[in-house]
Design an enzyme around this catalytic site. Structure first.
Site, PDB file in Angstrom:
ATOM      1  N   GLU A   1       1.206  -1.549   0.269  1.00  0.00           N
ATOM      2  CA  GLU A   1      -0.514   0.073   0.060  1.00  0.00           C
ATOM      3  C   GLU A   1       0.631   1.042   0.073  1.00  0.00           C
ATOM      4  OE1 GLU A   1      -2.579  -3.114   1.070  1.00  0.00           O
ATOM      5  OE2 GLU A   1      -0.686  -2.494   1.781  1.00  0.00           O
TER       6      GLU A   1
ATOM      7  N   HIS B   1     -10.539  -5.508   9.801  1.00  0.00           N
ATOM      8  CA  HIS B   1     -10.559  -5.987   8.547  1.00  0.00           C
ATOM      9  C   HIS B   1     -11.426  -4.952   8.440  1.00  0.00           C
ATOM     10  CE1 HIS B   1      -7.344  -8.773   7.331  1.00  0.00           C
ATOM     11  NE2 HIS B   1      -7.869  -8.963   6.512  1.00  0.00           N
TER      12      HIS B   1
END
Length: 334
Positions: A68, A137
Site C-alpha cells: 500500500e 478488516h
C-alpha cells in the site's frame, strides 16, 4: 443540492453504480487510471472494478504488488505530474500501512509547493463491519482522515451517491478518499444513466421532521431512516441528515435543522470516542446552543476492536433500535 438530471434512470446496486461512475469518468478523461491489488483481472475483492480491464486495458487498469505504501506513493507522484490516478486500498484498515504517503505527502504537497502543484488523487477503500471480517478488516477510520488538512473524505450511503461522489472525487484537484461501506454494496437505488457529480461537502436531508435531528454517516443513514419510520409510528417526526462527506463537513445543513428541531443525535459506525460525532457536537454547542432543548447525543461503537463473532459484531455496530432509544432519551430530557 444535486442538479436535476434529464436522462433515463434505472435501479442499480451500490457497487454497480460506483463501477458505472468510475467507468464513465475514465471514458471522459484519458488521464484517469486505476491501480491496486487485484483490481484488474479479478475486478477487486468486492467486484467494484469488474469489466474495467476489458474496456480500458492494462495500461489504465493496473494490478500492483501487495504494498500500500508503494501504491499510494505512486499515485501521489502520478497526480503531481498531471494524471488523475485512482488507487484502491481494498480494506480501510490498510490505511495504517501507508499513512505517511496519505498524510505527509498527498495532503501536504500543494501547501509545501506554494500551490504550484495539484494532487488530483482518489483513494478508494471499503470500510465498516458486518461481514465477519474481524478486527483488522472491519474498521471505520474516517475521523483519522478528516483531521488532516488537505484531504477530502466521502462516505456514500446510497447507490446514487456512490456514483456521483466517485465522479466528483476523480474530477477534484485535491486528494479525496472515497469510503464505500461493505454492507451497502448490494443496496439498490434509482440511478441516472448519464454521468453526474454529487458535490463534495453538501449534505442531504433524507427525511424531514420537526422533533429531533438525526445526523448519520454511511451505513448508519439506513439505520437512521428505519429509526425515523419507527418513531413516526409513535408520533415523533425525526429529521434525517446524510452528511455524505466528513471533510468538508456541511455544518450549515446540520445547524439549520437543529435550530428547527432543538434536539440532535449523531450516529456513526466508528468508535464513539474521538469520532466525527464529537466534532459535530462541539460545533452545534458553539453555533446553536441557545436553540438546544437537550444536550447533543452521540451514538457509535464501543471502545473496542471489531469482534469476529457474528453475535458480538451485531451488538457492536449501532442499529435502528439504539437510535430510537437515543431519540426518546432526547425527547424525555427536553
Amino acid at each position: 443540492m444535486t442538479a436535476t438530471l434529464s436522462t433515463e434512470t434505472r435501479e442499480l446496486t451500490y457497487v454497480k453504480a460506483f463501477n458505472e461512475g468510475l467507468a464513465q469518468v475514465m471514458r471522459s478523461d484519458e488521464d484517469v487510471f486505476l491501480a491496486g491489488e487485484d483490481v484488474a483481472g479479478y475486478g477487486g475483492v468486492f467486484h467494484m472494478f469488474d469489466g474495467l480491464l476489458g474496456e480500458f486495458g492494462s495500461r489504465r487498469v493496473v494490478d500492483t504488488p501487495i504494498s500500500e505504501a508503494a501504491l499510494v506513493g505512486m499515485g501521489v507522484g502520478a497526480a503531481a505530474r498531471g494524471l488523475r490516478p485512482v488507487v484502491d486500498l481494498m480494506f480501510m484498515d490498510f490505511l495504517a500501512v501507508c499513512l505517511d504517503q496519505v498524510v505527509n505527502q498527498a495532503a501536504k504537497m500543494k501547501y509545501m509547493f506554494g500551490g504550484a502543484v495539484s494532487v488530483p488523487l482518489t483513494i478508494t477503500t471499503a470500510s465498516g463491519a458486518g461481514l465477519g471480517a474481524a478486527a483488522q478488516h472491519s474498521q471505520s477510520l474516517e475521523a483519522w482522515l478528516a483531521h488532516v488538512p488537505g484531504l477530502k473524505v466521502c462516505m456514500p450511503a446510497t447507490a446514487y451517491d456512490a456514483k456521483g461522489l466517485i465522479v466528483a472525487a476523480v474530477r477534484d484537484d485535491n486528494p479525496v478518499v472515497v469510503m464505500l461501506n461493505k454492507v451497502l454494496l448490494g443496496a439498490r437505488d434509482v440511478v441516472p444513466a448519464e454521468i453526474y457529480e454529487v458535490p463534495l461537502g453538501a449534505a442531504r436531508v433524507v427525511r424531514q421532521g420537526e422533533d429531533v435531528t438525526i445526523v448519520a454517516l454511511g451505513r448508519m443513514v439506513t439505520e437512521a431512516v428505519r429509526a425515523a419510520e419507527e418513531l413516526a409510528g409513535a408520533g415523533v417526526r425525526a429529521e434525517v441528515i446524510d452528511l455524505r462527506t466528513v471533510q468538508p463537513l456541511d455544518m450549515t445543513t446540520v445547524l439549520d435543522s437543529v435550530r428547527r428541531t432543538n434536539r440532535v443525535l449523531v450516529v456513526h459506525e466508528a468508535v464513539t470516542f474521538g469520532g466525527i460525532g464529537a466534532e459535530i457536537a462541539a460545533q452545534v454547542q458553539d453555533e446553536a446552543f441557545d436553540y438546544l432543548d437537550a444536550p447533543v447525543l452521540r451514538i457509535g461503537a464501543p471502545f473496542a476492536p471489531v469482534p469476529f463473532s457474528p453475535v458480538l459484531e451485531r451488538a457492536y455496530v449501532p442499529d435502528a433500535a439504539r437510535i430510537v432509544a437515543g431519540c426518546r432519551r432526547l425527547l424525555e430530557r427536553g
